[in-house]
Enzyme design. Structure first.
Site, PDB file in Angstrom:
ATOM      1  N   ASP A  36       0.827  -1.225   0.000  1.00 35.86           N
ATOM      2  CA  ASP A  36       0.000   0.000   0.000  1.00 35.86           C
ATOM      3  C   ASP A  36       0.855   1.265   0.000  1.00 35.86           C
ATOM      4  O   ASP A  36       0.565   2.240   0.704  1.00 35.86           O
ATOM      5  CB  ASP A  36      -0.940   0.006   1.205  1.00 35.86           C
ATOM      6  N   GLU A  92     -11.593  -0.973  -3.023  1.00 37.13           N
ATOM      7  CA  GLU A  92     -10.920  -0.541  -1.789  1.00 37.13           C
ATOM      8  C   GLU A  92      -9.831   0.452  -2.176  1.00 37.13           C
ATOM      9  O   GLU A  92      -9.680   0.817  -3.341  1.00 37.13           O
ATOM     10  CB  GLU A  92     -10.306  -1.760  -1.079  1.00 37.13           C
TER      11      GLU A  92
END
Length: 391
Positions: free
Chosen positions: A112, A289
């Site tokens: 991420d 997401e």
């Protein structure tokens, strides 16, 4: 950011998947080992400084509930899942021409990946760190660079044990006891540094602010009361003039922050989104997401991560207003994942990258892909990439 889907989910997802690498992967993958009885003896809660990339940076990490796999120039740590790497990073996205040749920015285990330009003009990098974020980590780590090429480690700038309040509690997910920060982002807004974050246990999202005006903190909870802001995962901030907005997860709602950043100025508003007429995306939200939000030339870009044709890609839609309607949905950066977009000091645009599917050339290492904008505003990957493998 959600856990890597099961092999069965990937293999049965339908014709939209690219089955060539997946079929080989399924044939080679071995059953996962028995669950670890003492995870604390297996996983480190930090990723540490990292080092310069040698070679093409291929291989990397595959973390998950069943353990942690590694392929690279160093021996795997004791207790890691050491089954065959197989086709977990084939580079088919490059071989098939969806991406130009690229390599990681830094040799570091980081999911991420998010990079932002600070008030001092330097680049700051955060992400989901530690050996296995489906078990535990220690908090939020931070790295700094002057040129995106060499990174200094600023250490653990927020710690569960030292700084945590409501976040300290251990939780359970899929019958696994866990405590980890997922997808933290350093954001420079209102001339101060803030950290958005979510918790792996599903406890929700939160917002931290620097008490010194420095990126290394210390950080305290920004919102009052001292509690989560929302449920879900993958929170981010976006500054637009004198206003700051908060979104998370699939980017389905956007909230205006109060001027003092202590909470929302009213209820979050549901985003208007028009699905593409060709059926290439059928969900009611822009992404699955990893929400991201930025503005360029008066247009708002709302995006996130989505598994699209077997790739964990950055997908984006475009609007004239922050709340939509968002149109022109497209796969902006194949394998780009749920990270962010940033503008460098020379005005060039980038999409962060970390590798979370078998078509990527590497997995779970920080990267950045140079992007450009087509005449209709859509994002395209630049052919000339500053971080390319050596020839």
């Amino acid at each position: 950011m959600t856990p890597f889907p099961s092999r069965r989910a990937l293999l049965t997802a339908g014709a939209a998947l690219v089955t060539r690498p997946l079929a080989v992967w399924a044939a080679q993958e071995k059953p996962p080992p028995a669950p670890f009885t003492s995870p604390a003896d297996v996983y480190s809660g930090i990723s540490g400084p990292g080092e310069a990339v040698v070679g093409d940076g291929s291989g990397g990490y595959r973390s998950g509930y069943e353990g942690l796999m590694y392929k690279g120039g160093k021996p795997a740590k004791k207790g890691w899942f050491t089954a065959e790497w197989g086709n977990r990073a084939t580079g088919y996205a490059v071989k098939d021409g969806l991406l130009p040749p690229i390599r990681p920015l830094w040799d570091l285990h980081l999911r991420d990946t998010v990079i932002t330009v600070g008030g001092d003009g330097r680049y700051y990098m955060t992400g989901s760190s530690g050996d296995n974020i489906w078990d535990r980590n220690d908090g939020i780590e931070l790295w700094r660079s002057d040129d995106l090429k060499a990174w200094d480690y600023l250490g653990l700038v927020w710690s569960f044990d030292k700084d945590g309040t409501w976040q300290k509690a251990w939780g359970k997910r899929r019958n696994t006891t866990m405590r980890a920060v997922w997808a933290p982002e350093l954001c420079y807004v209102k001339k101060n540094y803030y950290l958005t974050f979510s918790l792996a246990s599903g406890a929700g999202t939160g917002l931290l602010k620097s008490t010194t005006g420095k990126p290394e903190g210390p950080y305290v909870t920004a919102n009052r009361p001292d509690a989560r802001l929302t449920g879900g995962i993958d929170a981010t901030l976006f500054e637009d003039g004198d206003k700051v907005y908060f979104t998370w997860g699939r980017g389905g709602s956007i909230a205006l922050m109060k001027d003092d950043m202590s909470g929302f100025d009213g209820e979050p508003k549901k985003v208007k989104f028009e699905k593409p007429a060709d059926g290439s995306w059928t969900r009611d939200e822009v992404a699955q997401e990893g929400a991201s939000l930025f503005k360029r030339d008066g247009k708002y870009y709302l995006g996130g991560a989505a598994f699209y044709k077997g790739r964990y890609s950055s997908v984006v839609a475009i609007a004239d207003h922050v709340y939509g309607p968002y149109k022109q949905w497209h796969e902006a950066v194949p394998c780009g994942g749920g990270t962010n977009y940033f503008r460098d000091k020379s005005g060039g645009w980038w999409c962060c990258y970390f590798g979370n599917d078998d078509q990527s050339p590497w997995r779970e290492k920080p990267g950045a892909v140079r992007v450009e904008f087509a005449a209709d505003g859509k994002i395209v990957v630049a052919k000339n990439q500053p971080f390319a493998p050596p020839k």
